[in-house]
Design an enzyme around this catalytic site. Structure first.
Site, PDB file in Angstrom:
ATOM      1  N   TYR A   8       0.868  -1.068   0.024  1.00 23.38           N
ATOM      2  CA  TYR A   8       0.074  -0.093  -0.132  1.00 23.38           C
ATOM      3  C   TYR A   8       0.812   1.179  -0.100  1.00 23.38           C
ATOM      4  O   TYR A   8       0.631   2.264  -0.575  1.00 23.38           O
ATOM      5  CB  TYR A   8      -0.906   0.121   1.174  1.00 23.38           C
ATOM      6  N   LYS A  53       1.545   4.280  -2.799  1.00 19.08           N
ATOM      7  CA  LYS A  53       1.364   5.946  -2.682  1.00 19.08           C
ATOM      8  C   LYS A  53       2.671   6.428  -2.845  1.00 19.08           C
ATOM      9  O   LYS A  53       2.408   7.584  -3.393  1.00 19.08           O
ATOM     10  CB  LYS A  53       0.885   5.855  -1.052  1.00 19.08           C
TER      11      LYS A  53
END
Length: 281
Positions: A124, A128
């Site tokens: 994750y 990002k």
């Protein structure tokens, strides 16, 4: 009263919903355009909703505005696969940023995550971090990267993992002091407010990163009420056109990537701006 126009993408999520409401209620903005696949439940005289498929978004779908707010974000579970997750959290924001650059929008504010790092061991955070890197490479006139911790608030859908994390962080809040303070959960409504504060009063550097602990403290400076006529208050179209025409002469319409001229600063506000900082409850 100001004469600003804003575009919001990701307006039906937790932070985006609050952001749209706060923008419409803010006297500095006379026009708020939402680009979404479905209409938000919120309505307001300032608000215009464009129903669009983000896979086929074009430059003509992006109007001139002072700020583009990107609140897009999902989870792998909701998206159904890593491929779909990356489409929402990486491809869409990057495409929208490119269109905004071509359109001449001078400032983009985008929500990523605390711990965003393209070399992170966590998938994750890698996604990002990759988004942040590519947005910087795009060469936007001004980019504000918003890195909140766990977002809390009333969601439309139930997320078990986030609810559990919210409870844990709530219990642990008294222990999260010093360097650990940055891990405290943050209200989505506060992140939305901080984004508006940043847009109006924040650092004017080409790239600025705003960590969660700073977002939690941002508030509007004290201002005196402006005496305006009722006609001007409700003439959104007239004020919007006047505002945007002023901005058109100030922005670069060409997409030019020049990494060397960009300085990344992890600071929040210009020194001359006196903010009211919220006190932790």
């Amino acid at each position: 009263m100001g004469m600003r126009a804003a575009i919001v993408v990701g307006a039906t999520g937790l932070t985006g919903t609050s952001l749209v409401e706060q923008l419409c209620e803010n006297d500095e903005y006379v026009s708020v355009t939402v680009i979404a696949r479905r209409a938000p439940a919120f309505t307001h005289p300032k608000l215009e909703v464009k129903i669009r498929n983000l896979d086929t978004l074009e430059e003509k779908d992006i109007e001139l505005a002072n700020e583009l707010y990107c609140c897009l974000g999902t989870t792998i579970k909701k998206a159904g696969s890593r491929e779909q997750f990356e489409k929402v959290d990486f491809e869409y924001p990057l495409t929208i940023a490119s269109l905004a650059k071509k359109r001449g929008i001078p400032h983009m504010l985008v929500i990523t995550a605390m711990g965003a790092n393209e070399k992170s061991p966590f998938y994750y955070n890698r996604v990002k971090g990759k988004l942040e890197h590519d947005l910087m490479e795009l060469g936007l006139q001004r980019l504000s990267i918003i890195r909140p911790s766990l977002l809390v608030g009333e969601r439309e859908e139930f997320r078990l993992g986030e609810k559990a994390g919210e409870k844990v962080l709530k219990l642990a809040k008294p222990l999260l002091v010093g360097p650990l303070k940055r891990s405290r959960a943050i209200e989505a409504s506060q992140v939305a407010k901080a984004m508006i504060v940043i847009a109006l009063y924040g650092n004017k550097q080409p790239v600025t990163i705003y960590p969660s602990q700073e977002l939690a403290q941002l508030d509007f400076p004290e201002t005196q009420n402006e005496d305006v006529s009722r006609e001007n208050i409700f003439n959104w179209k007239k004020r919007k056109l006047s505002s945007i025409s002023d901005e058109e002469d100030k922005v670069n319409q060409e997409v030019v990537i020049n990494r060397d001229k960009y300085k990344i600063e992890e600071t929040v506000v210009d020194k001359e701006v006196n903010f009211q900082h919220r006190r932790d409850k």
